[in-house]
Design a protein around this motif. Structure first.
Motif, PDB file in Angstrom:
ATOM      1  N   SER A   1       0.842  -1.211   0.000  1.00  0.00           N
ATOM      2  CA  SER A   1       0.000   0.000   0.000  1.00  0.00           C
ATOM      3  C   SER A   1       0.868   1.248   0.000  1.00  0.00           C
ATOM      4  O   SER A   1       0.554   2.231   0.664  1.00  0.00           O
TER       5      SER A   1
ATOM      6  N   ASN B   1      -3.308   5.362   2.451  1.00  0.00           N
ATOM      7  CA  ASN B   1      -4.498   5.600   1.646  1.00  0.00           C
ATOM      8  C   ASN B   1      -5.679   5.978   2.530  1.00  0.00           C
ATOM      9  O   ASN B   1      -6.448   6.898   2.221  1.00  0.00           O
ATOM     10  N   THR B   2      -5.832   5.264   3.640  1.00  0.00           N
ATOM     11  CA  THR B   2      -6.915   5.573   4.568  1.00  0.00           C
ATOM     12  C   THR B   2      -6.683   6.914   5.263  1.00  0.00           C
ATOM     13  O   THR B   2      -7.632   7.668   5.528  1.00  0.00           O
TER      14      THR B   2
ATOM     15  N   MET C   1      -7.912   9.522   2.987  1.00  0.00           N
ATOM     16  CA  MET C   1      -9.376   9.521   2.971  1.00  0.00           C
ATOM     17  C   MET C   1      -9.917  10.289   4.166  1.00  0.00           C
ATOM     18  O   MET C   1     -10.890  11.044   4.051  1.00  0.00           O
ATOM     19  N   GLN C   2      -9.267  10.114   5.314  1.00  0.00           N
ATOM     20  CA  GLN C   2      -9.688  10.844   6.510  1.00  0.00           C
ATOM     21  C   GLN C   2      -9.422  12.339   6.371  1.00  0.00           C
ATOM     22  O   GLN C   2     -10.219  13.166   6.827  1.00  0.00           O
TER      23      GLN C   2
END
Length: 280
Positions: A56, A188-189, A192-193
């Motif tokens: 990732s 990646n998360t 997004m946050q």
């Protein structure tokens, strides 16, 4: 060669991969430091070169649109293996387990945007090949223009990452001004946050920042002041000096014949640039 080995890696990697931590670098290498410093892997007898990486961590290692492992560092590794007659095996690993996997021989090296500063006593490294920085990314419309503006804000970074180490170390005074420093398993998360407004800044590698900003140039912006500057190198078990030297020399040969620049151009759309390559 990369595509041919990726299918094998996809199967074998599934045995090691968990919640993948930052290919962005992590850990002090204390676990690696406990390894056998006399360990030697003979490049002339090596058959399979097993690369441990974070799946990732674009553009250095990630899962492409076709479902196969791809990335700049994985392409470099594939070419190094081809030139030395080794079979490449890609292992998507849980980042927190990297030292255990390296010392046990489950992987040959860590090659995935791996910062060498602060880890010199824990690993045998190739010569550094890429310049990197730890930076902060915010939303373009946030009004945050400097590190000082992060006071009272919630910042997120990857667990066991170089950015986390910097904020716990040299930039601890800056961290003390935050409302909170959160950690997460992968970037990646985190982004997004950031986009959703759950956090107000992401501290990460320059390469990650460039990748995210190239994908959404109107959403994100990078603060001008970097948290730190550093270098990427390939990390081997302590004592594997001859193998590290062989990889370094092969990379130098790839620079001389233009292969490295071609690979940099291949990933330019992800924000990667040959200007940051330092090995000659």
């Amino acid at each position: 060669m990369l595509m041919g080995t990726a299918a094998v890696a996809a199967m074998s990697g599934s045995m090691l991969a968990g919640c993948s931590g930052g290919g962005d670098n992590g850990g002090s290498g204390d676990a690696a430091a406990s390894g056998d410093a006399s360990s030697q892997t003979d490049p002339s007898t090596l058959t399979t070169f097993i690369v441990g990486f974070d799946q990732s961590y674009p553009p250095y290692g990630f899962v492409g649109d076709d479902g196969e492992f791809t990335g700049f560092d994985l392409d470099l590794a594939a070419e190094v293996c081809s030139r030395n007659g080794w079979t490449l095996q890609l292992e998507a690993i849980e980042w927190d387990a990297k030292d255990t996997l390296l010392n046990s021989g489950a992987i040959t090296c860590i090659w995935n945007g791996f910062t060498m500063e602060g880890r010199e006593d824990g690993y045998t490294f190739s010569e550094p090949y890429m310049l990197n920085e730890q930076v902060v990314v915010v939303k373009a419309d946030s009004g945050i223009a400097s590190l000082d503006d992060l006071a009272g804000k919630t910042v997120i970074t990857q667990v066991d990452s170089a950015a986390f180490d910097v904020l716990e170390g040299d930039k601890a005074d800056l961290k003390a001004t935050f409302a909170n420093l959160e950690t997460i398993g992968e970037y990646n998360t985190a982004f997004m946050q950031l986009e959703s407004g759950a956090v107000e800044a992401v501290a990460c590698d320059l390469s990650i920042a460039q990748y995210q900003m190239s994908a959404k140039p109107d959403v994100y912006t990078q603060l001008d002041e970097a948290l730190s500057s550093e270098h990427y190198a390939v990390g081997f078990k302590q004592g594997d000096t001859e193998l590290a030297d062989t990889v370094t020399q092969t990379l130098k040969d790839m620079v001389a014949d233009g292969t490295v620049e071609e690979l940099c151009d291949k990933y330019a759309e992800y924000g990667l640039t040959y200007d940051n390559w330092i090995l000659a």
